[in-house]
Design a protein around this motif. Structure first.
Motif, short mmCIF file in Angstrom:
data_model
loop_
_atom_site.label_atom_id
_atom_site.label_comp_id
_atom_site.label_asym_id
_atom_site.label_seq_id
_atom_site.Cartn_x
_atom_site.Cartn_y
_atom_site.Cartn_z
N LEU A 67 13.17 -3.64 -27.21
CA LEU A 67 12.05 -4.28 -27.89
C LEU A 67 12.02 -3.85 -29.35
N LYS A 111 -7.48 -7.48 -19.30
CA LYS A 111 -6.96 -6.59 -20.34
C LYS A 111 -6.79 -5.17 -19.82
N GLY A 122 -3.04 -9.18 -33.62
CA GLY A 122 -3.12 -10.29 -32.67
C GLY A 122 -2.33 -9.97 -31.41
N MET A 123 -1.13 -9.44 -31.62
CA MET A 123 -0.27 -9.10 -30.52
C MET A 123 -0.82 -7.92 -29.72
N ILE A 124 -1.35 -6.94 -30.44
CA ILE A 124 -1.86 -5.73 -29.80
C ILE A 124 -3.02 -6.06 -28.86
N ARG A 125 -3.81 -7.05 -29.25
CA ARG A 125 -4.96 -7.40 -28.42
C ARG A 125 -4.59 -8.23 -27.20
N LYS A 126 -3.39 -8.80 -27.19
CA LYS A 126 -3.05 -9.71 -26.10
C LYS A 126 -1.87 -9.28 -25.24
N ILE A 127 -1.06 -8.36 -25.73
CA ILE A 127 0.11 -7.97 -24.96
C ILE A 127 0.19 -6.45 -24.92
N TYR A 128 0.57 -5.91 -23.75
CA TYR A 128 0.79 -4.48 -23.72
C TYR A 128 2.24 -4.16 -24.07
N PHE A 129 2.42 -3.26 -25.01
CA PHE A 129 3.75 -2.72 -25.29
C PHE A 129 3.53 -1.39 -26.00
N THR A 139 1.43 -15.56 -28.25
CA THR A 139 1.24 -14.35 -29.07
C THR A 139 2.58 -13.68 -29.18
N TYR A 167 -18.70 -1.04 -24.26
CA TYR A 167 -18.41 -1.16 -25.68
C TYR A 167 -19.64 -0.75 -26.45
N ILE A 171 -3.85 -3.17 -21.89
CA ILE A 171 -4.10 -3.38 -23.32
C ILE A 171 -5.26 -2.51 -23.76
N GLU A 176 8.90 6.36 -23.05
CA GLU A 176 8.64 4.93 -22.87
C GLU A 176 9.28 4.12 -24.01
N SER A 186 -3.74 -5.11 -17.57
CA SER A 186 -2.46 -5.20 -18.29
C SER A 186 -2.30 -4.05 -19.28
N ALA A 241 -6.88 -1.55 -29.19
CA ALA A 241 -7.27 -2.90 -28.80
C ALA A 241 -8.78 -3.12 -28.89
N ASP A 242 -9.56 -2.03 -28.75
CA ASP A 242 -11.02 -2.18 -28.81
C ASP A 242 -11.54 -2.21 -30.24
N GLN A 255 -8.28 0.51 -22.24
CA GLN A 255 -8.50 1.45 -21.15
C GLN A 255 -9.91 1.34 -20.61
N LEU A 307 -1.98 -13.48 -21.58
CA LEU A 307 -3.40 -13.64 -21.90
C LEU A 307 -3.60 -14.72 -22.94
N ALA A 341 11.35 -10.05 -24.75
CA ALA A 341 11.38 -8.59 -24.90
C ALA A 341 9.96 -8.03 -24.92
N MET A 353 -4.78 4.41 -27.65
CA MET A 353 -5.61 4.01 -26.51
C MET A 353 -6.78 3.13 -26.95
#
Lengths: 393, 261
Positions: B14, A57, B95-102, A84, A15, A62, B7, A60, B258-259, A64, A80, A101, B255
């Motif tokens: 969803l 992360k 919040g969701m983007i940082r904790k769940i992949y979709f 959420t 980072y 989230i 995808e 999963s 989340a960072d 790369q 995680l 979902a 990509m």
């Protein structure tokens, strides 16, 4: 020869962080190579900032990795953070479908397990109430229930067991255990609680500063981890330690626990007095601060035992000037022989000012707490409770 | 790029769940609830009627003003809604983007789906007006093409803004002004001829670089009869270019989301 569910090859993650005017590269993970075996519960432990969460992360998807790659063999779900994706305005029922979902479940799959999810969570009476009216415990239970019923081959879990009440935690652990053994599911699980990690994991990975330090069986790795944490805690005087949280206006500058009677070489003994001496230093010496102190006692496995607090007992402590020393006396130390640590927490007006997780490690030696002359060492140390027994006429 | 679209199609459930969530939440704790979907188009066309027909008296080439304005307004409001909502969709769900992949693309797309309620209500209103003024014809079916063009153009701009907003939150501040500015350059309350009358004719194409100009003009030309300006095709092309480039940028930024957020 068992197959790998997750194969991690040379993963690094960097980072860029702003340090003053310059940008600095922070290596969260460095050349991680791991094989996570199929059908096993693997634990991931390490101090804050060791890279545990970053690794989950990356696995999963989230975030790369900066370099390297992970090969995942099967359907993967990750949990995680509990809850959420829950929407406060929606009912529990609607949130089960939304959350399912989000975690990648198909609608028929959620429907098929709906009753079981509701049953497990124990919130059926409030199923059509918006979740904003839920207590935090209900919220967590519902969220974990959805995730626990995911039919995925691989499950990544980060610290979710840290929340929720003890009974629910036991249910979750049992559910996870059942999942791995009956459905051959692979679980990768981050934990700070060594006794949970030990009872749940077959294999543990110990991360330190972004690198894999040790991989091995649960008992030996948790032992090593606890030993090293103790060494870190003892390596520097408390005033100079960097592993602290809070706003930092006031700091613990000294903290020690000893036997008030130096004849014993200040070793702590069960049932005898103990004194905690500490000093607080202020960066803004002009103000007077009303201190709210908490010294939480944990056993060596990271289980909370009890708390010492000036607010509990109704004593007001004030800090005037730059630095001041205080003491807290325990007349009769109610801890059984064993290793413990203190978590030091200082709050002002309800805001955490200084928080050090393993502020002080200490050992308690075998002593005659009840004064009965009949005492012995226990394998897992706990606390003594004053008690009276008698036979009734 | 097509992998990601694939995808999203796999995860259409969803997307629909997000859309259902947003629709329910949108009117949660409002007193009259879903009736707002009906009141909003009526209220905004009433404003245009008073301002541009009664006060300014803009010419509409013999077409009754209410259906004329509504035909443009339905599309514009949808355009405006999709851009605003999709532009903020990443930031609002960090919040969701940082904790769940979709697939993140489901967020702006679900907004475009939720937004469909109002143009569909508006569409029914428009049919009623056309029948009342006796100008109803089969051309009304072109609405579906115009609506699709609007969705693609709005998503294009929305994806650009959403992707840029990750690093530059300024986008969220600039967007309302830009949209208001474009509103006046779009033939919603008046005809495109009125706008092109103000600028030299060799610069007319600039107006049609705005996708909404051509989309609304084509809908009106088919609905009320009139000349079909070949520049209209450029508007549709501009919408498509915005969409494809917006999608590419969004996927590149996806990509890193989340960072950064």
């Amino acid at each position: 020869m068992s197959t790998s569910a997750i194969s991690i090859q040379n993963i690094s993650k960097e980072y860029l962080i702003q340090k003053g005017k310059n940008k600095e590269v922070f290596k969260a993970l460095e050349n991680i190579n791991l094989e996570i075996e199929e059908g096993k519960v693997t634990g991931l432990i390490g101090a804050n900032g060791a890279g545990k969460s970053t690794l989950l992360k990356i696995l999963s998807r989230i975030t790369q990795p900066s370099s390297g790659h992970a090969h995942i063999n099967g359907r993967l779900a990750s949990l995680l953070e509990v809850g959420t994706g829950f929407h406060p305005e929606l009912s529990g029922r609607e949130n089960i479908f939304l959350n399912g979902a989000l975690l990648g479940m198909k609608k028929p799959e959620i429907k098929a397990q709906f009753d079981e999810i509701v049953d497990f969570s124990g919130v059926e009476a409030f199923l059509d109430t918006p979740v904003k009216h839920y207590s935090s415990g209900m919220y967590v239970r519902l969220a974990f229930s959805v995730a626990a019923h995911l039919q995925s081959e691989i499950l990544l879990i980060d610290e979710v067991l840290a929340v929720g009440d003890a009974e629910f935690q036991r249910k979750c652990i049992a559910k996870m255990d059942e999942a791995t053994h009956q459905q051959n599911r692979t679980v990768l699980f981050v934990s700070h609680n060594m006794s949970v990690a030990r009872s749940l994991c077959e294999q543990i990975i110990f991360l330190e500063k972004g690198k894999v330090k040790t991989i091995g069986d649960a008992k030996s790795v948790t032992d090593q981890y606890m030993r090293e944490m103790t060494e870190t805690a003892n390596a520097l005087p408390i005033g100079q330690r960097k592993d602290r949280k809070g706003s930092g206006e006031l700091k613990f500058s000294q903290l020690e626990i000893s036997h008030p009677n130096s004849k014993n070489g200040s070793l702590l003994i069960s049932g005898e007095p103990a004194v905690i001496n500490f000093s607080i230093k202020s960066l803004k010496p002009s103000a007077t601060h009303d201190l709210d102190l908490e010294l939480n006692i944990f056993n060596a496995s990271g289980n909370f035992l009890s708390s010492l607090s000036n607010k509990f007992v109704g004593t007001s402590l004030k800090l005037e000037g730059e630095e001041q020393s205080f003491e807290c006396t325990i007349n009769k130390l109610p801890l059984m022989a064993g290793s413990y640590y203190l978590r030091a927490k200082l709050m002002i007006n309800g805001f955490p000012v200084d928080l050090i997780d393993r502020a002080l490690n200490f050992e308690v030696l075998l002593g005659d707490y009840y004064g009965s002359g009949n005492f012995k060492q226990k394998a897992t140390p706990g606390i003594y409770i004053d008690q009276n027994w008698k036979s009734k006429p | 790029m097509w992998e990601n679209l694939k995808e999203v199609i796999e995860q259409r459930q969803l997307m629909l769940t997000f859309a259902a969530r947003d629709y329910k939440v949108r009117y949660a704790q409002t007193f009259i609830g879903y009736w707002w979907s009906l009141i909003q188009p009526i209220a905004s066309v009433a404003v245009l009627f008073v301002v541009f027909q009664k006060l300014v008296k803009v010419p509409t080439e013999g077409v009754p003003y209410l259906p004329f304005a509504l035909s443009g307004l339905i599309l514009w409001n949808y355009f405006n809604y999709v851009i605003t909502q999709s532009a903020a969709s990443l930031i609002n769900n960090q919040g969701m983007i940082r904790k769940i992949y979709f697939p993140k693309l489901t967020l702006p797309l679900s907004r475009a789906i939720v937004g469909l309620v109002e143009p569909l209500v508006g569409f029914v209103l428009l049919i009623a007006l056309l029948l009342y003024y006796e100008v109803f014809g089969i051309g009304i079916l072109f609405f579906l093409i115009a609506l699709a063009g609007t969705a693609i153009s709005a998503l294009g701009i929305g994806l650009w803004t959403a992707a840029l907003s990750i690093r530059y939150r300024d986008m969220q501040q600039i967007l309302p002004f830009v949209l208001q500015f474009i509103f006046f350059l779009t033939p919603v309350a008046y005809s495109a001829d009125l706008l092109s009358g103000i600028i030299p004719s060799q610069w007319d194409f600039v107006l049609y670089l705005n996708p909404m100009t051509g989309i609304i003009e084509s809908f009106r030309a088919i609905l009320f009869g009139g000349d079909f300006n070949p520049l209209i095709l450029m508007s549709y092309a501009a919408g498509l270019v915005l969409f494809v480039s917006g999608l590419a940028l969004f996927q590149k930024m996806e990509m890193k989301i989340a960072d950064i957020v």
